[in-house]
Scaffold this active site. Structure first.
Site, PDB file in Angstrom:
ATOM      1  N   SER A 280       0.996  -0.784  -0.143  1.00 50.11           N
ATOM      2  CA  SER A 280      -0.062  -0.066  -0.372  1.00 50.11           C
ATOM      3  C   SER A 280       0.767   1.635  -0.030  1.00 50.11           C
ATOM      4  O   SER A 280       1.864   1.550   0.566  1.00 50.11           O
ATOM      5  CB  SER A 280      -0.823   0.203   0.815  1.00 50.11           C
ATOM      6  OG  SER A 280      -1.799   0.862   1.635  1.00 50.11           O
TER       7      SER A 280
ATOM      8  N   TYR B 138      -2.015  -0.220  10.534  1.00 50.76           N
ATOM      9  CA  TYR B 138      -2.046  -0.681   8.964  1.00 50.76           C
ATOM     10  C   TYR B 138      -0.798  -0.254   8.397  1.00 50.76           C
ATOM     11  O   TYR B 138       0.103  -0.695   7.695  1.00 50.76           O
ATOM     12  CB  TYR B 138      -3.490   0.070   8.224  1.00 50.76           C
ATOM     13  CG  TYR B 138      -3.221  -0.399   6.853  1.00 50.76           C
ATOM     14  CD1 TYR B 138      -3.914  -1.523   6.959  1.00 50.76           C
ATOM     15  CD2 TYR B 138      -2.708   0.400   6.061  1.00 50.76           C
ATOM     16  CE1 TYR B 138      -4.159  -1.656   5.376  1.00 50.76           C
ATOM     17  CE2 TYR B 138      -3.244   0.038   4.699  1.00 50.76           C
ATOM     18  CZ  TYR B 138      -4.046  -1.138   4.133  1.00 50.76           C
ATOM     19  OH  TYR B 138      -3.659  -1.630   3.064  1.00 50.76           O
TER      20      TYR B 138
END
Length: 340
Positions: A183, A211
């Site tokens: 990501s 995250y």
């Protein structure tokens, strides 16, 4: 300005660039099929999290291209229904080779059991796609039953264990590749090794930061894995991390509304499919590793991930968390890949 604040600002900048430019930079990909029917005949592929979003579209396209695809999922009933639908949709009634196997990344015992069941098939593994992940924004921090913060376990520790356990099967193949769906938010992350098995003060906890940090260390682990394998004499190493762009998926429950600047899951799968199947990826690797963006081109990792020494620290911390010996590769891999 401290390191954490710099990472935060860089993460904001990188994310804004992705939001503003991803549709423009990927326009040329809209009419370009990345995998073709029968292109992957005879290849064994595992895709985690293949019942929705990017993983679903990735697994489907690979199966339609002739690969033997294993859908590694928690919800095996849903996966079996999806696989049956794919078989009905197959071109010209061609039989698809799709298998469903249970895998729960919130349980390290489930990961180990998956590897045991895979080994019973005595098959080579050509492509492993670590796609499954979680993002829990606005929620309190939670740990798995293994004692690891959930973002860290699902997005890094469990897929790292899966990769290590499946390496012997991959090394049976003439060519093999590990693809980690990463990501752009890894730029937000921090490497905080001492907090992996301890709770953060509640007021300091952020789901988004957790995250991003989990994606950062998973990228760094993969880079260290490639380096360590090359050091052991495994010259066939192909380890790729790829960020698929900002995609409308069910990764964040309640945040699935379509917007003009987000990718559809099928669009997000393009860069993953490219990194899993393109021969051109190999040419861009440095020490067996490459990081790609949503436009199917190499991208820059965060400054923390650029430092191999820091990546090796993440490698050691991961093995320690998994209770594996620091010399795991030398002890467990095919002797033909190990220098005397």
């Amino acid at each position: 300005m401290d390191l954490e604040r710099r990472a935060w600002l860089r993460g904001i900048w990188e994310t804004l660039k992705e939001i503003l430019l991803q549709k423009i930079l990927t326009y040329h990909l809209r009419s370009s099929p990345l995998v073709l029917p029968s292109h992957l005949e005879g290849l064994n592929v595992i895709v985690t999290g293949a019942t929705s979003g990017i993983g679903l579209h990735t697994a489907r396209e690979l199966a339609m291209a002739g690969a033997h695809v294993v859908m590694a999922c928690r919800n095996v009933n849903a996966a079996n229904e999806i696989a049956q639908q794919w078989r009905q949709d197959a071109y010209h009634g061609r039989a698809l080779n799709v298998k469903v196997m249970e895998l729960d990344l919130l349980s390290l015992s489930s990961v180990r059991q998956f590897a045991v069941e895979w080994d019973q098939h005595l098959k080579s593994l050509h492509i492993l796609i670590n796609n499954a992940g979680i993002l829990r924004m606005g929620e309190r921090q939670e740990c798995s039953k293994d004692g690891v913060e959930q973002h860290l376990q699902v997005n890094h520790v469990a897929p790292a264990l899966l990769t290590l356990l499946l390496l012997p099967s991959m090394l049976k193949a003439t060519t093999w590749r590990v693809v980690n769906v990463n990501s752009v938010t890894h730029h937000w992350g921090m490497v905080e090794l001492r907090s992996w098995k301890s709770r953060i003060e509640e007021h300091k906890y952020s789901g988004l930061k957790a995250y991003g940090s989990s994606k950062l260390v998973h990228l760094m682990f993969l880079k260290a894995l490639a380096s360590n394998l090359l050091d052991q004499g495994c010259n066939s190493v192909q380890c790729v991390a790829v960020h698929p762009g900002v995609v409308t998926t069910n990764l964040v429950p309640g945040v699935q509304k379509k917007t003009f600047w987000r990718f559809e899951p099928s669009e997000g799968a393009r860069s993953v499919l490219y990194c899993a199947t393109s021969n051109q990826v190999v040419d861009k690797m440095v020490k067996g590793f490459a990081y790609y963006s949503s436009n199917c081109k190499p991208a820059k990792v965060s400054p923390q991930a650029a430092k191999m020494e820091a990546c090796l620290d993440v490698w050691e911390a991961t093995l320690s968390t998994l209770d594996l010996d620091i010399n795991y590769l030398r002890f467990k891999l095919n002797p033909s890949c190990i220098r005397d």
